[in-house]
Design an enzyme around this catalytic site. Structure first.
Site, short mmCIF file in Angstrom:
data_model
loop_
_atom_site.label_atom_id
_atom_site.label_comp_id
_atom_site.label_asym_id
_atom_site.label_seq_id
_atom_site.Cartn_x
_atom_site.Cartn_y
_atom_site.Cartn_z
N GLY A 1 -23.63 3.99 4.78
CA GLY A 1 -22.77 4.48 3.68
C GLY A 1 -23.40 4.21 2.33
O GLY A 1 -23.60 3.06 1.95
N LYS B 1 0.87 -1.18 0.00
CA LYS B 1 0.00 0.00 0.00
C LYS B 1 0.90 1.22 0.00
O LYS B 1 2.02 1.18 0.54
CB LYS B 1 -0.84 -0.01 1.30
P1 NAD Z 1 -17.26 6.46 -1.08
O1 NAD Z 1 -16.47 7.63 -0.64
O2 NAD Z 1 -17.82 6.41 -2.46
O3 NAD Z 1 -18.51 6.24 -0.08
C1 NAD Z 1 -18.43 6.34 1.30
C2 NAD Z 1 -19.78 6.88 1.78
O4 NAD Z 1 -19.82 6.79 3.19
C3 NAD Z 1 -20.01 8.35 1.40
O5 NAD Z 1 -21.29 8.49 0.81
C4 NAD Z 1 -19.91 9.07 2.76
O6 NAD Z 1 -20.71 10.24 2.81
C5 NAD Z 1 -20.40 7.99 3.68
N1 NAD Z 1 -20.02 8.14 5.09
C6 NAD Z 1 -18.84 8.57 5.60
N2 NAD Z 1 -18.89 8.55 6.94
C7 NAD Z 1 -20.11 8.06 7.28
C8 NAD Z 1 -20.75 7.78 8.53
N3 NAD Z 1 -20.15 8.02 9.69
N4 NAD Z 1 -22.00 7.28 8.49
C9 NAD Z 1 -22.63 7.06 7.32
N5 NAD Z 1 -22.07 7.32 6.12
C10 NAD Z 1 -20.82 7.81 6.10
O7 NAD Z 1 -16.34 5.18 -0.77
P2 NAD Z 1 -16.53 3.71 -1.33
O8 NAD Z 1 -15.62 3.51 -2.48
O9 NAD Z 1 -17.98 3.41 -1.46
O10 NAD Z 1 -15.91 2.84 -0.12
C11 NAD Z 1 -16.67 2.59 1.05
C12 NAD Z 1 -15.87 1.69 1.99
O11 NAD Z 1 -15.53 0.48 1.32
C13 NAD Z 1 -14.53 2.29 2.45
O12 NAD Z 1 -14.27 1.86 3.77
C14 NAD Z 1 -13.51 1.67 1.52
O13 NAD Z 1 -12.22 1.60 2.11
C15 NAD Z 1 -14.12 0.28 1.36
N6 NAD Z 1 -13.70 -0.41 0.13
C16 NAD Z 1 -13.97 0.14 -1.07
C17 NAD Z 1 -13.61 -0.54 -2.24
C18 NAD Z 1 -13.94 0.01 -3.61
O14 NAD Z 1 -13.87 -0.75 -4.59
N7 NAD Z 1 -14.31 1.28 -3.73
C19 NAD Z 1 -12.96 -1.78 -2.14
C20 NAD Z 1 -12.71 -2.33 -0.88
C21 NAD Z 1 -13.09 -1.63 0.26
#
Ligand code: NAD
Length: 354
Positions: free
Chosen positions: A182, A81
């Site tokens: 989320g 990472k």
């Molecule tokens: P994103 O930024 O598109 O979405 C995150 C959402 O969570 C946003 O809408 C934000 O407003 C909301 N949020 C933040 N804090 C919050 C809270 N306290 N309560 C409720 N909602 C809240 O991110 P993403 O790509 O959808 O990723 C979401 C999670 O999944 C992250 O933890 C990321 O590390 C993990 N993840 C993502 C991927 C991927 O392919 N994008 C892969 C593996 C893991």
């Protein structure tokens, strides 16, 4: 910054590169945790860290997580990472991305980067102008690669169905109540897939408008972020931030299952055991959320081998996520160890550190 080998999160990482480029102003850390199974793959986080220690902490912890995730997904990739330390205005320039690409290239393929928090597909394109060791590049229709989040969502959806079958003995999710925290790229994708098969949904997001719009589109209920963790439901699906499962939140849960895509959901080691004590089935986050890395890793491997990116192989590998989860839950029930510990032990064995 203290020496990395004295950090609590140092876990026999193979190499830690500190990168500074005076001309562009780039400061970054590249952490290679393990190359036992192949090139260390994991995204770059672009973040403003008020303290440099926090950047090192993220690089060490997240790279170990990638070793476990890639191994459990059956990928021929190790774990790494990178973090790019941005200023308080989150300034990210083409020159910085180019200097970062040069730094990755100097590692000759030991580390392969992709998107993480704060990164876009366009950033990967800019980095790719300096190194070929990058994935998550724009993909043609029907090819692997591009935005990984729909594939992450697909794996989580299949994982939720497996959990419902395992814990509730129900082979479909019609009428199953899922509370989803989320509504971003991953969360909204999971919600759409669940709604398409008749699940009942309650959603929340700190961006209340986003939660309301998703709820309206899918016929779901929207609640406040304070309430989502205590909603009485069958499945809680965390898809926002890490460390949301702690003493306080676990005491409030009113669910049989926790299965979602957010990374590092357990605040610390004892919270997996606390879930087990409350008889809540937990899907280890790095196992259920591997769909995205499967997509971009296969894109990278195909390109390196000069082959077409096979989207069917991406789907086949994502379909193995529920198989792996069942293995973990069965082993957990037999051994009495919580599912997060079982998963960690399986992953450590796979990377030659059992
Ligand atoms: P994103 O930024 O598109 O979405 C995150 C959402 O969570 C946003 O809408 C934000 O407003 C909301 N949020 C933040 N804090 C919050 C809270 N306290 N309560 C409720 N909602 C809240 O991110 P993403 O790509 O959808 O990723 C979401 C999670 O999944 C992250 O933890 C990321 O590390 C993990 N993840 C993502 C991927 C991927 O392919 N994008 C892969 C593996 C893991």
């Amino acid at each position: 910054m203290t020496a990395f080998w004295t950090e609590a999160d140092y876990d026999e990482h193979e190499r830690i590169e500190f990168v500074h480029d005076r001309e562009s102003g780039l400061t970054a850390i590249i952490a290679v945790h393990s190359t036992h199974l192949g090139p260390a793959a994991g995204g770059t986080r672009f973040w403003h860290y008020p303290q440099a220690e926090a950047a090192m902490h993220d690089a060490l912890r997240l790279s170990r997580g990638m070793s476990y995730k890639n191994a459990m997904a059956g990928l021929p990739m190790g774990g790494g990472k990178a973090v790019m330390l941005l200023d308080s205005k989150n300034t990210k320039t083409m020159e910085m991305l180019h200097a970062f690409g040069d730094a990755i290239d100097a590692l000759c393929g030991a580390y392969v980067t992709a998107e993480d928090v704060g990164a876009s597909v366009q950033d990967m394109v800019t980095i790719s102008e300096r190194t070929r060791h990058v994935c998550g590049l724009p993909a043609a229709e029907g090819d692997a690669g591009g935005d990984p989040s729909p594939y992450t969502a697909m794996g989580i959806f299949l994982g939720i169905k497996a959990a419902v079958s395992h814990r509730l003995g129900k082979d479909d999710i019609e009428g199953v109540h899922v509370a989803l925290q989320g509504c971003g790229n991953v969360g909204s994708g999971v919600a759409r897939l669940l709604a398409s098969e008749g699940a009942r949904l309650t959603v929340a997001d700190i961006n209340a408008e986003r939660a309301k719009a998703l709820a309206a589109a899918l016929g779901a209920d929207a609640v406040s972020t304070d309430d989502i963790l205590s909603v009485e439901c069958d499945v809680l699906s965390p898809n926002a931030l890490g460390a949301i499962l702690d003493d306080e939140s676990i005491a409030k849960l009113s669910t049989s299952i926790v299965a979602g895509g957010a990374n590092n959901q357990l605040r610390n080691g004892r919270h997996g055991a606390m879930l087990a004590e409350r008889d809540i089935l937990y899907a280890p986050d790095y196992v259920i959320n591997a769909g995205g890395i499967i997509d971009v890793a296969l894109e990278y491997l195909a390109r390196e081998q000069g082959k077409p990116c096979d989207i069917d192989e991406v789907r086949e590998r994502i379909e193995q996520i529920p198989v792996r989860l069942r293995e973990i839950w069965n082993e957990s029930e037999e051994s009495g160890l919580s599912s997060d510990i079982v998963a960690d032990r399986m992953a450590q064995k796979l990377i030659g550190r059992g």
